[in-house]
Design a protein around this motif. Structure first.
Motif, PDB file in Angstrom:
ATOM      1  N   ARG A 118       0.731  -1.058   0.186  1.00 40.00           N
ATOM      2  CA  ARG A 118       0.203   0.330  -0.319  1.00 40.00           C
ATOM      3  C   ARG A 118       1.480   1.270  -0.073  1.00 40.00           C
ATOM      4  NH1 ARG A 118      -2.593  -2.860  -2.011  1.00 40.00           N
ATOM      5  NH2 ARG A 118      -4.319  -3.628  -1.015  1.00 40.00           N
ATOM      6  N   ASN A 119       0.307   2.169  -1.016  1.00 39.88           N
ATOM      7  CA  ASN A 119       1.281   3.660  -0.887  1.00 39.88           C
ATOM      8  C   ASN A 119       0.924   4.699  -0.141  1.00 39.88           C
ATOM      9  OD1 ASN A 119       3.527   1.886  -2.898  1.00 39.88           O
ATOM     10  ND2 ASN A 119       1.633   2.217  -4.423  1.00 39.88           N
ATOM     11  N   ARG A 120       1.538   5.870  -0.287  1.00 34.07           N
ATOM     12  CA  ARG A 120       0.810   6.862  -0.143  1.00 34.07           C
ATOM     13  C   ARG A 120       0.906   7.930  -1.081  1.00 34.07           C
ATOM     14  NH1 ARG A 120       3.209  10.856   3.613  1.00 34.07           N
ATOM     15  NH2 ARG A 120       0.959  11.620   3.926  1.00 34.07           N
ATOM     16  N   HIS A 179      -4.820   2.030  -0.496  1.00 33.34           N
ATOM     17  CA  HIS A 179      -4.049   3.331  -0.874  1.00 33.34           C
ATOM     18  C   HIS A 179      -4.642   4.721   0.176  1.00 33.34           C
ATOM     19  CE1 HIS A 179      -1.876   0.688  -3.963  1.00 33.34           C
ATOM     20  NE2 HIS A 179      -2.971   1.309  -4.194  1.00 33.34           N
ATOM     21  N   LYS A 180      -3.275   4.864   0.424  1.00 31.72           N
ATOM     22  CA  LYS A 180      -3.532   6.509   1.443  1.00 31.72           C
ATOM     23  C   LYS A 180      -3.307   7.165   0.518  1.00 31.72           C
ATOM     24  CE  LYS A 180      -2.573   9.212   5.534  1.00 31.72           C
ATOM     25  NZ  LYS A 180      -1.889   8.959   6.910  1.00 31.72           N
ATOM     26  N   VAL A 181      -4.212   8.080  -0.025  1.00 35.05           N
ATOM     27  CA  VAL A 181      -4.226   9.621  -0.621  1.00 35.05           C
ATOM     28  C   VAL A 181      -3.877  10.811  -0.457  1.00 35.05           C
ATOM     29  CG1 VAL A 181      -5.408  10.300  -3.141  1.00 35.05           C
ATOM     30  CG2 VAL A 181      -5.549   7.610  -2.535  1.00 35.05           C
ATOM     31  N   LEU A 182      -3.685  11.878  -0.711  1.00 35.51           N
ATOM     32  CA  LEU A 182      -3.869  13.174  -0.802  1.00 35.51           C
ATOM     33  C   LEU A 182      -4.280  13.685  -1.443  1.00 35.51           C
ATOM     34  CD1 LEU A 182      -3.336  16.061   0.894  1.00 35.51           C
ATOM     35  CD2 LEU A 182      -1.242  15.623   0.477  1.00 35.51           C
ATOM     36  N   LYS A 227      -9.083   7.070   3.914  1.00 33.38           N
ATOM     37  CA  LYS A 227      -8.193   6.739   3.586  1.00 33.38           C
ATOM     38  C   LYS A 227      -7.824   8.528   2.166  1.00 33.38           C
ATOM     39  CE  LYS A 227      -6.991   2.366   4.123  1.00 33.38           C
ATOM     40  NZ  LYS A 227      -6.605   2.393   5.225  1.00 33.38           N
ATOM     41  N   GLU A 237      -7.500  12.247   2.013  1.00 31.45           N
ATOM     42  CA  GLU A 237      -7.354  13.552   2.549  1.00 31.45           C
ATOM     43  C   GLU A 237      -7.571  14.702   1.453  1.00 31.45           C
ATOM     44  OE1 GLU A 237      -4.771  16.201   5.467  1.00 31.45           O
ATOM     45  OE2 GLU A 237      -4.333  14.336   4.410  1.00 31.45           O
ATOM     46  N   ASP A 283       7.254  12.178   0.869  1.00 25.59           N
ATOM     47  CA  ASP A 283       7.094  11.598   1.732  1.00 25.59           C
ATOM     48  C   ASP A 283       6.101  10.599   0.548  1.00 25.59           C
ATOM     49  OD1 ASP A 283       8.430  12.820   3.115  1.00 25.59           O
ATOM     50  OD2 ASP A 283       6.357  14.309   4.135  1.00 25.59           O
ATOM     51  N   PHE A 284       5.735  10.958  -0.412  1.00 23.30           N
ATOM     52  CA  PHE A 284       4.920  10.305  -1.218  1.00 23.30           C
ATOM     53  C   PHE A 284       5.429   9.188  -2.319  1.00 23.30           C
ATOM     54  CE2 PHE A 284       2.897  14.207  -0.018  1.00 23.30           C
ATOM     55  CZ  PHE A 284       0.903  13.713   0.284  1.00 23.30           C
ATOM     56  N   ASP A 285       4.722   7.545  -2.111  1.00 24.98           N
ATOM     57  CA  ASP A 285       5.421   6.731  -3.553  1.00 24.98           C
ATOM     58  C   ASP A 285       4.775   6.716  -4.481  1.00 24.98           C
ATOM     59  OD1 ASP A 285       5.971   5.176  -0.839  1.00 24.98           O
ATOM     60  OD2 ASP A 285       4.275   5.132   0.483  1.00 24.98           O
TER      61      ASP A 285
END
Length: 368
Positions: A2-4, A26-29, A207, A209, A226-228
């Protein structure tokens, strides 16, 4: 794994990617430099009328997977778009069909065969089709080309149609029947509540933002690291600081006006191809939602194309394709580092809304 994931742009492409990737864990901005969601399909209610800030946006598709996906985020109401074009004091049907021919030339054509015969006498014998102008002249002839297409295209794109790529012909269908609908897709509808509401629902996920008024080009390198994965949906040439030259875009200016009468015109969209008229079309928003509460006033927008401003349309001509090829080559290399380009601006491709969603779905599948 799982990626940012950082997604630049909160329009339809960005929202589709964010939702699909979040669903896969995945955590998403999602960031956007504007103060609102939905990109250019942003709409809002003004005095009981749903108004699109950046011009009419119409959803149509034959892709069942896209239609099924979007059904999850809104109720949809059927809307089949029709367009009129104003020639002198007459409004004629667009796209060109049997009705158009009869209206323009005072004829009584009844069949597709009769229409084909009529147009065969009008069409110019152009053997090699190299441009939009070539396509139109070889199919409908000089009279229709001048009356309906030349002025509108010249204003819309800022250059002569003889210098525009023939790919634009797909947006100017010719119909040998009486079908006045601009699109013939199986699914034609608009989301209840508007596209802003649709996109907001797509981004409503634990998940995901969202940060608005956040300019990607003002972010620090340490923040981005900081993001993959980074998915960029802005202008591709801007990402590379225009090192291969600037790509051409057409922008738009909208003049909105409240009119103190129930309706201003007899159709949602009326084109104005005459070069003496500075705008290309007038949009009347009430027609997009006949079920809305009746009002004794209406809201219209006049649409003025321009060369500078927010980028709306990639300009389809040979010079831009040569420059784009250089950017796409670099973009492909960046995928090895987890940077991806998507959407109309990120790929410099004149995508319809369903095509933007399709592209996002395919990219999400690759990344996930």
């Amino acid at each position: 794994m799982r990626n940012r994931v950082l997604i630049v742009g909160a329009g339809l492409t960005g929202a589709t990617l964010a939702n699909l990737l979040a669903e896969k864990g995945h955590k998403v901005l999602v960031i956007d430099k504007r103060s609102h969601l939905a990109g250019n399909c942003y709409d809002q209610v003004r005095e009981q009328i749903l108004v699109s800030r950046y011009g009419a946006h119409l959803f149509h598709t034959n892709d069942q997977a896209v239609w099924k996906f979007l059904q999850k985020f809104a109720d949809w109401r059927t809307y089949e778009h029709q367009v009129l074009t104003r020639i002198n004091d007459q409004s004629v049907t667009l796209p060109v069909n049997i009705n158009t021919i009869n209206q323009l030339f005072g004829l009584k054509v009844k069949t597709g065969e009769e229409m084909r015969h009529f147009l065969s006498k009008q069409a110019l014998p152009i053997k090699k089709i190299n441009s939009l102008a070539d396509y139109l002249l070889s199919n409908v002839g000089q009279a229709i080309y001048q009356k309906i297409f030349y002025g509108y295209s010249r204003k819309q794109w800022g250059i002569d149609p003889a210098r525009l790529d023939v790919s634009l012909s797909s947006r100017l269908p010719i119909r040998y029947n009486f079908d006045n609908r601009y699109f013939t897709d199986n699914y034609q509808a608009l989301p209840v509540g508007g596209f802003s509401t649709l996109v907001k629902k797509m981004l409503d996920h634990p998940k995901i933002e969202v940060k608005l008024k956040k300019d990607f080009f003002k972010l620090t390198k340490s923040f981005i690291k900081d993001f993959d994965k980074v998915i960029y949906t802005g202008p591709i040439d801007q990402y590379f600081n225009y090192r291969h030259g600037r790509l051409e875009y057409r922008s738009l200016k909208f003049i909105f006006k409240k009119i103190e009468q129930e309706f201003f015109q007899n159709n949602a969209v009326i084109n104005y191809p005459d070069l003496s008229v500075p705008y290309t079309r007038i949009i009347e928003f009430k027609y997009f939602d006949p079920s809305a509460k009746p009002t004794k006033y209406t809201i219209i927008a006049k649409e003025y194309p321009k060369s500078k401003g927010e980028p709306y349309y990639p300009v389809p001509r040979a010079r831009n394709q040569r420059v784009l090829a250089k950017y796409l080559a670099e973009a492909k290399e960046l995928e090895k580092k987890g940077v991806y380009f998507a959407g109309r601006l990120g790929t410099y491709c004149y995508l319809n809304m369903d095509q933007a969603v399709t592209g996002a779905m395919k990219l999400a599948e690759r990344i996930a």
